[in-house]
Design a protein around this motif. Structure first.
Motif, PDB file in Angstrom:
ATOM      1  N   ILE A  88       3.745  36.998  -5.643  1.00 28.99           N
ATOM      2  CA  ILE A  88       4.829  36.402  -6.416  1.00 28.99           C
ATOM      3  C   ILE A  88       6.128  37.106  -6.041  1.00 28.99           C
ATOM      4  O   ILE A  88       6.238  38.335  -6.165  1.00 28.99           O
ATOM      5  CB  ILE A  88       4.580  36.549  -7.933  1.00 28.99           C
ATOM      6  CG1 ILE A  88       3.221  35.958  -8.311  1.00 28.99           C
ATOM      7  CG2 ILE A  88       5.706  35.906  -8.721  1.00 28.99           C
ATOM      8  CD1 ILE A  88       3.099  34.474  -8.071  1.00 28.99           C
ATOM      9  N   ARG A  89       7.107  36.341  -5.582  1.00 28.06           N
ATOM     10  CA  ARG A  89       8.386  36.927  -5.186  1.00 28.06           C
ATOM     11  C   ARG A  89       9.360  36.877  -6.353  1.00 28.06           C
ATOM     12  O   ARG A  89       9.600  35.834  -6.951  1.00 28.06           O
ATOM     13  CB  ARG A  89       8.974  36.184  -3.990  1.00 28.06           C
ATOM     14  CG  ARG A  89      10.266  36.804  -3.454  1.00 28.06           C
ATOM     15  CD  ARG A  89      10.745  36.075  -2.211  1.00 28.06           C
ATOM     16  NE  ARG A  89       9.814  36.243  -1.096  1.00 28.06           N
ATOM     17  CZ  ARG A  89       9.794  37.314  -0.311  1.00 28.06           C
ATOM     18  NH1 ARG A  89      10.637  38.326  -0.530  1.00 28.06           N
ATOM     19  NH2 ARG A  89       8.937  37.384   0.680  1.00 28.06           N
ATOM     20  N   VAL A  90       9.916  38.033  -6.690  1.00 29.20           N
ATOM     21  CA  VAL A  90      10.952  38.145  -7.720  1.00 29.20           C
ATOM     22  C   VAL A  90      12.150  38.817  -7.050  1.00 29.20           C
ATOM     23  O   VAL A  90      12.166  40.037  -6.855  1.00 29.20           O
ATOM     24  CB  VAL A  90      10.474  38.962  -8.936  1.00 29.20           C
ATOM     25  CG1 VAL A  90      11.570  39.011 -10.002  1.00 29.20           C
ATOM     26  CG2 VAL A  90       9.189  38.376  -9.506  1.00 29.20           C
ATOM     27  N   GLY A  91      13.146  38.011  -6.669  1.00 26.52           N
ATOM     28  CA  GLY A  91      14.253  38.557  -5.902  1.00 26.52           C
ATOM     29  C   GLY A  91      13.759  39.005  -4.545  1.00 26.52           C
ATOM     30  O   GLY A  91      13.168  38.238  -3.789  1.00 26.52           O
ATOM     31  N   THR A  92      13.982  40.269  -4.236  1.00 23.45           N
ATOM     32  CA  THR A  92      13.497  40.820  -2.964  1.00 23.45           C
ATOM     33  C   THR A  92      12.162  41.551  -3.119  1.00 23.45           C
ATOM     34  O   THR A  92      11.653  42.122  -2.168  1.00 23.45           O
ATOM     35  CB  THR A  92      14.538  41.811  -2.400  1.00 23.45           C
ATOM     36  OG1 THR A  92      14.745  42.866  -3.345  1.00 23.45           O
ATOM     37  CG2 THR A  92      15.856  41.094  -2.106  1.00 23.45           C
ATOM     38  N   ARG A  93      11.623  41.519  -4.331  1.00 21.94           N
ATOM     39  CA  ARG A  93      10.393  42.273  -4.618  1.00 21.94           C
ATOM     40  C   ARG A  93       9.193  41.328  -4.655  1.00 21.94           C
ATOM     41  O   ARG A  93       9.273  40.208  -5.113  1.00 21.94           O
ATOM     42  CB  ARG A  93      10.546  42.981  -5.968  1.00 21.94           C
ATOM     43  CG  ARG A  93       9.322  43.768  -6.409  1.00 21.94           C
ATOM     44  CD  ARG A  93       9.675  44.586  -7.643  1.00 21.94           C
ATOM     45  NE  ARG A  93      10.184  43.752  -8.724  1.00 21.94           N
ATOM     46  CZ  ARG A  93       9.404  43.157  -9.640  1.00 21.94           C
ATOM     47  NH1 ARG A  93       8.094  43.315  -9.585  1.00 21.94           N
ATOM     48  NH2 ARG A  93       9.948  42.421 -10.590  1.00 21.94           N
ATOM     49  N   LEU A  94       8.047  41.824  -4.140  1.00 19.35           N
ATOM     50  CA  LEU A  94       6.802  41.077  -4.209  1.00 19.35           C
ATOM     51  C   LEU A  94       5.868  41.710  -5.229  1.00 19.35           C
ATOM     52  O   LEU A  94       5.659  42.928  -5.214  1.00 19.35           O
ATOM     53  CB  LEU A  94       6.101  41.037  -2.852  1.00 19.35           C
ATOM     54  CG  LEU A  94       6.585  40.024  -1.813  1.00 19.35           C
ATOM     55  CD1 LEU A  94       5.769  40.163  -0.533  1.00 19.35           C
ATOM     56  CD2 LEU A  94       6.476  38.608  -2.343  1.00 19.35           C
ATOM     57  N   SER A  95       5.310  40.882  -6.114  1.00 24.76           N
ATOM     58  CA  SER A  95       4.281  41.343  -7.046  1.00 24.76           C
ATOM     59  C   SER A  95       2.975  40.648  -6.686  1.00 24.76           C
ATOM     60  O   SER A  95       2.979  39.475  -6.288  1.00 24.76           O
ATOM     61  CB  SER A  95       4.665  41.008  -8.486  1.00 24.76           C
ATOM     62  OG  SER A  95       5.831  41.689  -8.868  1.00 24.76           O
ATOM     63  N   PHE A  96       1.859  41.356  -6.835  1.00 23.06           N
ATOM     64  CA  PHE A  96       0.567  40.795  -6.489  1.00 23.06           C
ATOM     65  C   PHE A  96      -0.277  40.640  -7.752  1.00 23.06           C
ATOM     66  O   PHE A  96      -0.430  41.578  -8.537  1.00 23.06           O
ATOM     67  CB  PHE A  96      -0.145  41.677  -5.465  1.00 23.06           C
ATOM     68  CG  PHE A  96       0.570  41.705  -4.143  1.00 23.06           C
ATOM     69  CD1 PHE A  96       0.351  40.716  -3.197  1.00 23.06           C
ATOM     70  CD2 PHE A  96       1.499  42.698  -3.854  1.00 23.06           C
ATOM     71  CE1 PHE A  96       1.023  40.728  -1.991  1.00 23.06           C
ATOM     72  CE2 PHE A  96       2.180  42.722  -2.651  1.00 23.06           C
ATOM     73  CZ  PHE A  96       1.932  41.723  -1.711  1.00 23.06           C
ATOM     74  N   ILE A  97      -0.820  39.430  -7.936  1.00 21.76           N
ATOM     75  CA  ILE A  97      -1.625  39.106  -9.114  1.00 21.76           C
ATOM     76  C   ILE A  97      -3.031  38.751  -8.662  1.00 21.76           C
ATOM     77  O   ILE A  97      -3.217  37.906  -7.781  1.00 21.76           O
ATOM     78  CB  ILE A  97      -1.003  37.928  -9.885  1.00 21.76           C
ATOM     79  CG1 ILE A  97       0.377  38.325 -10.422  1.00 21.76           C
ATOM     80  CG2 ILE A  97      -1.901  37.466 -11.016  1.00 21.76           C
ATOM     81  CD1 ILE A  97       1.120  37.199 -11.086  1.00 21.76           C
ATOM     82  N   ASP A  98      -4.019  39.401  -9.253  1.00 18.76           N
ATOM     83  CA  ASP A  98      -5.411  39.136  -8.929  1.00 18.76           C
ATOM     84  C   ASP A  98      -5.804  37.765  -9.469  1.00 18.76           C
ATOM     85  O   ASP A  98      -5.515  37.435 -10.621  1.00 18.76           O
ATOM     86  CB  ASP A  98      -6.289  40.222  -9.551  1.00 18.76           C
ATOM     87  CG  ASP A  98      -7.681  40.251  -8.962  1.00 18.76           C
ATOM     88  OD1 ASP A  98      -8.293  39.161  -8.834  1.00 18.76           O
ATOM     89  OD2 ASP A  98      -8.173  41.334  -8.637  1.00 18.76           O
ATOM     90  N   ALA A  99      -6.472  36.974  -8.649  1.00 16.79           N
ATOM     91  CA  ALA A  99      -6.904  35.644  -9.087  1.00 16.79           C
ATOM     92  C   ALA A  99      -7.812  35.728 -10.310  1.00 16.79           C
ATOM     93  O   ALA A  99      -7.815  34.824 -11.151  1.00 16.79           O
ATOM     94  CB  ALA A  99      -7.611  34.918  -7.949  1.00 16.79           C
ATOM     95  N   ASP A 100      -8.572  36.812 -10.441  1.00 23.97           N
ATOM     96  CA  ASP A 100      -9.470  36.967 -11.580  1.00 23.97           C
ATOM     97  C   ASP A 100      -8.722  37.118 -12.898  1.00 23.97           C
ATOM     98  O   ASP A 100      -9.318  36.971 -13.971  1.00 23.97           O
ATOM     99  CB  ASP A 100     -10.377  38.191 -11.388  1.00 23.97           C
ATOM    100  CG  ASP A 100     -11.397  37.973 -10.287  1.00 23.97           C
ATOM    101  OD1 ASP A 100     -11.659  36.803  -9.951  1.00 23.97           O
ATOM    102  OD2 ASP A 100     -11.928  38.964  -9.766  1.00 23.97           O
ATOM    103  N   ASP A 101      -7.429  37.428 -12.839  1.00 25.47           N
ATOM    104  CA  ASP A 101      -6.641  37.592 -14.058  1.00 25.47           C
ATOM    105  C   ASP A 101      -5.917  36.319 -14.476  1.00 25.47           C
ATOM    106  O   ASP A 101      -5.345  36.253 -15.570  1.00 25.47           O
ATOM    107  CB  ASP A 101      -5.603  38.708 -13.870  1.00 25.47           C
ATOM    108  CG  ASP A 101      -6.242  40.078 -13.678  1.00 25.47           C
ATOM    109  OD1 ASP A 101      -7.347  40.288 -14.219  1.00 25.47           O
ATOM    110  OD2 ASP A 101      -5.651  40.912 -12.979  1.00 25.47           O
ATOM    111  N   VAL A 102      -5.935  35.313 -13.630  1.00 29.92           N
ATOM    112  CA  VAL A 102      -5.232  34.060 -13.925  1.00 29.92           C
ATOM    113  C   VAL A 102      -6.075  33.219 -14.879  1.00 29.92           C
ATOM    114  O   VAL A 102      -7.230  32.905 -14.593  1.00 29.92           O
ATOM    115  CB  VAL A 102      -4.940  33.272 -12.640  1.00 29.92           C
ATOM    116  CG1 VAL A 102      -4.296  31.927 -12.964  1.00 29.92           C
ATOM    117  CG2 VAL A 102      -4.045  34.083 -11.717  1.00 29.92           C
ATOM    118  N   GLU A 103      -5.493  32.827 -16.013  1.00 34.15           N
ATOM    119  CA  GLU A 103      -6.228  32.070 -17.030  1.00 34.15           C
ATOM    120  C   GLU A 103      -6.123  30.564 -16.802  1.00 34.15           C
ATOM    121  O   GLU A 103      -7.101  29.843 -16.953  1.00 34.15           O
ATOM    122  CB  GLU A 103      -5.693  32.438 -18.416  1.00 34.15           C
ATOM    123  CG  GLU A 103      -5.973  33.905 -18.757  1.00 34.15           C
ATOM    124  CD  GLU A 103      -4.969  34.487 -19.734  1.00 34.15           C
ATOM    125  OE1 GLU A 103      -3.898  33.861 -19.956  1.00 34.15           O
ATOM    126  OE2 GLU A 103      -5.260  35.557 -20.282  1.00 34.15           O
TER     127      GLU A 103
END
Length: 236
Positions: free
Chosen positions: A132-147
């Motif tokens: 997930i891109r927020v501005g110039t920063r990338l965040s990583f989300i585990d698929a197992d956490d997506v509801e």
């Protein structure tokens, strides 16, 4: 090439399936058949996939599939105008279950699911995390956490522990990268993680209302309801 046989006693329905398959560059239709007796004669060495109507005169599609030994049984995509065959269909390890009239997008998803299974790449092809891109920063989300996931125009919104994360990818392409054993599309605009469904309430129009564990209410359309019911049955 993926070798497909189409089995349906209705000429117009059979022609519609064949016409859709002609748009798939890696698919070749090797036969058209009209009843379950002809289906029962098909074997994996000559056909990779059968697209078969459940209800036909004489022997129906499910009974015909059941007569083929598991080791010789082609993959199957089932077609029906009715809604109460899904559990038995998945007991026979059907790849997918489509309601008539066939929705083009759902048909495409069924063919994609078949490709992954034939290639033995289901796990390799599925997404384990999202960037997930927020501005110039990338965040990583585990698929197992997506509801659950909802469409937002040409983007998708991931719902994770009460927070929303915008993913720059349309829902229909994202659906092809998710593990089908864990995520199910329930509407053109929504995908749910199966273990998050707490309640399903049928509606008179053959849709349903889902309540997720976080209290979210979502509509499940009749186009997707049988795949959802079968998935819920598998984890019950």
């Amino acid at each position: 090439m993926i070798r497909v046989a189409v089995v349906d006693d209705e000429p117009l329905a059979r022609a519609g399936v064949v016409a859709r398959l002609r748009g798939e560059p890696d698919v070749v239709v090797v036969g058209e058949f009209v009843d379950g007796h002809e289906l029962a004669a098909l074997r994996r060495h000559s056909v990779d996939v059968v697209i078969v109507d459940v209800q036909m005169p004489g022997r129906d599609g499910l009974d015909a599939l059941a007569t083929i030994p598991v080791a010789e049984r082609p993959l199957a995509i089932l077609l029906t105008a009715h809604e109460h065959f899904a559990v038995r269909a998945f007991e026979l390890q059907a790849v997918d279950y489509l309601l008539k009239p066939i929705d083009d997008e759902r048909f495409g998803e069924a063919i994609d699911r078949t490709r992954r299974q034939l290639r033995g790449q289901t796990m390799a092809a599925t997404t384990r995390h999202f960037a997930i891109r927020v501005g110039t920063r990338l965040s990583f989300i585990d698929a197992d956490d997506v509801e659950w996931i909802e469409a937002d125009g040409d983007y998708a919104v991931l719902h994770v522990l009460g927070r929303r994360h915008l993913l720059r990818e349309p829902l229909h392409t994202l659906a092809r990268r998710l593990d089908p054993a864990r995520f199910v599309r329930v509407h053109r605009s929504a995908i749910v993680r199966i273990d998050q469904v707490e309640e399903l309430r049928p509606r008179p129009n053959r849709d349903a209302v889902l309540r997720l564990r976080d209290g979210t209410a979502l509509r499940a359309s009749r186009t997707y309801i049988e795949t959802l019911l079968a998935a819920l049955h598998r984890i019950a």
